[in-house]
Scaffold this active site. Structure first.
Site, short mmCIF file in Angstrom:
data_model
loop_
_atom_site.label_atom_id
_atom_site.label_comp_id
_atom_site.label_asym_id
_atom_site.label_seq_id
_atom_site.Cartn_x
_atom_site.Cartn_y
_atom_site.Cartn_z
N GLY A 9 -31.40 -7.87 4.10
CA GLY A 9 -30.34 -7.80 5.10
C GLY A 9 -29.67 -9.14 5.26
N ASN A 10 -28.75 -9.23 6.23
CA ASN A 10 -28.00 -10.47 6.38
C ASN A 10 -28.80 -11.60 7.04
OD1 ASN A 10 -25.23 -10.27 5.27
ND2 ASN A 10 -25.28 -8.38 6.45
N THR A 11 -29.90 -11.26 7.70
CA THR A 11 -30.73 -12.30 8.30
C THR A 11 -32.09 -12.41 7.61
OG1 THR A 11 -29.69 -11.84 10.42
CG2 THR A 11 -31.68 -13.17 10.48
N ASP A 102 -27.79 -0.31 2.23
CA ASP A 102 -28.88 -0.16 3.23
C ASP A 102 -28.63 1.07 4.11
OD1 ASP A 102 -26.65 -1.43 4.44
OD2 ASP A 102 -27.90 -2.72 5.71
N ARG A 103 -27.35 1.36 4.39
CA ARG A 103 -27.03 2.55 5.20
C ARG A 103 -27.32 3.82 4.41
NH1 ARG A 103 -21.02 1.92 7.11
NH2 ARG A 103 -21.56 3.74 8.39
#
Ligand SMILES: Nc1ncnc2c1ncn2[C@@H]1O[C@H](COP(=O)(O)OP(=O)(O)OP(=O)(O)O)[C@@H](O)[C@H]1O
Ligand SMILES: CC(C)(CO)[C@@H](O)C(=O)NCCC(=O)O
Ligand SMILES: [K+]
Length: 242
Positions: A9-11, A102-103
């Site tokens: 993910g982005n984090t 991811d969705r």
């Protein structure tokens, strides 16, 4: 055969190792850490002796290259992508490849956990996504909104930490009588309100809430729901064994 599942993910990067005939979500090992700790994660992957990996990456080409370099040599790598159909799920995006992978994985996971139901799946991470899947296996579309921390920081308060909210704790009153409560109520109401609206619009029989911020948002929900630790990894597992 051992399978490695990665949700970048982005984090944070989340991962799980699963045996060849394990039940859905029955991880042998699982963990997650910020991108900077990739090397330590890669050591765990090597120690697990994985032979195949399925990666969902929405964090861009640099993170993809770093993951590729960190994977054990000689294993079969699949970069999971949003396609028109996978694992019995139809992708209803106008341009199927534009949907965050991811969705798409989360929707496959939601269908696996709530087969034959109209389901809403909310993934609450850096961004929050709220997506609708029909009982006959079609991803209709959904919503993208800033995640809890993005909402809080956009109000330019001191830190990225949410003031006075703990995972699993009761949310403050809807009408906060002090600044911190008013902020927390505002952002929790935005997140929970979006999920409730999605469930109502879709006539959902099941609501799945997942991601790092799920333990904060779920207590604010006024409808039946199920908190799932990492629905993206569950969906990748379902796709891998379909
Ligand atoms: N202490 C905390 N207080 C409030 N929210 C938190 C806290 N820790 C994590 N979160 C929430 O969880 C998110 C991180 O969740 P997670 O690791 O599942 O997803 P991510 O990898 O950051 O996001 P994505 O998969 O969408 O890129 C943060 O962006 C924040 O919204
Ligand atoms: C919305 C996020 C950031 C959630 O992780 C990711 O799924 C993404 O980058 N999606 C691409 C845009 C879309 O899904 O329409
Ligand atoms: K997300």
């Amino acid at each position: 055969m051992k399978l490695l599942l990665i949700d970048a993910g982005n984090t944070r990067i989340k991962w799980a190792v699963v045996g060849s005939d394990a039940a859905l979500g029955a991880w042998e090992a699982a963990d997650g850490a910020p991108h900077a700790q990739l090397d330590a994660m890669a050591a765990s992957w090597r120690a697990a002796g994985v032979t195949r990996v399925l990666v969902s990456n929405v964090a861009g080409p640099e993170v993809r290259a770093r993951i590729a370099a960190a994977l054990p040599d000689g294993i079969e790598v699949e970069w999971f992508a949003s396609t028109p159909e996978r694992a019995g799920l139809q992708n209803g995006y106008l341009n199927p490849g534009q949907l965050g992978c991811d969705r798409f994985a989360a929707a496959i996971g939601a269908r696996a956990l709530a087969p034959g139901e109209d389901v809403i799946v909310a993934t609450c991470g850096t961004a929050t996504t709220v997506d609708a899947v029909t009982k006959d296996g079609r991803f209709i579309g959904g919503m993208i909104l800033p995640g809890l921390v993005l909402m809080a920081t956009s109000l330019a308060r001191n830190t990225a930490q949410l003031p006075q909210v703990q995972p699993g704790s009761a949310p403050p009153p809807v009408f906060g009588d002090n600044t911190d409560d008013a902020i927390v109520s505002g952002i929790l109401s935005a997140q929970a309100g979006a999920i409730e609206r999605a469930c109502s619009e879709h006539g959902a029989r099941a609501c799945i809430v997942s991601g790092g911020a799920a333990p904060y948002i779920a207590p604010a929900l006024k409808l039946p729901h199920r908190v799932v630790d990492n629905i993206v990894l569950v969906g990748l597992h379902a796709a891998a064994i379909a």
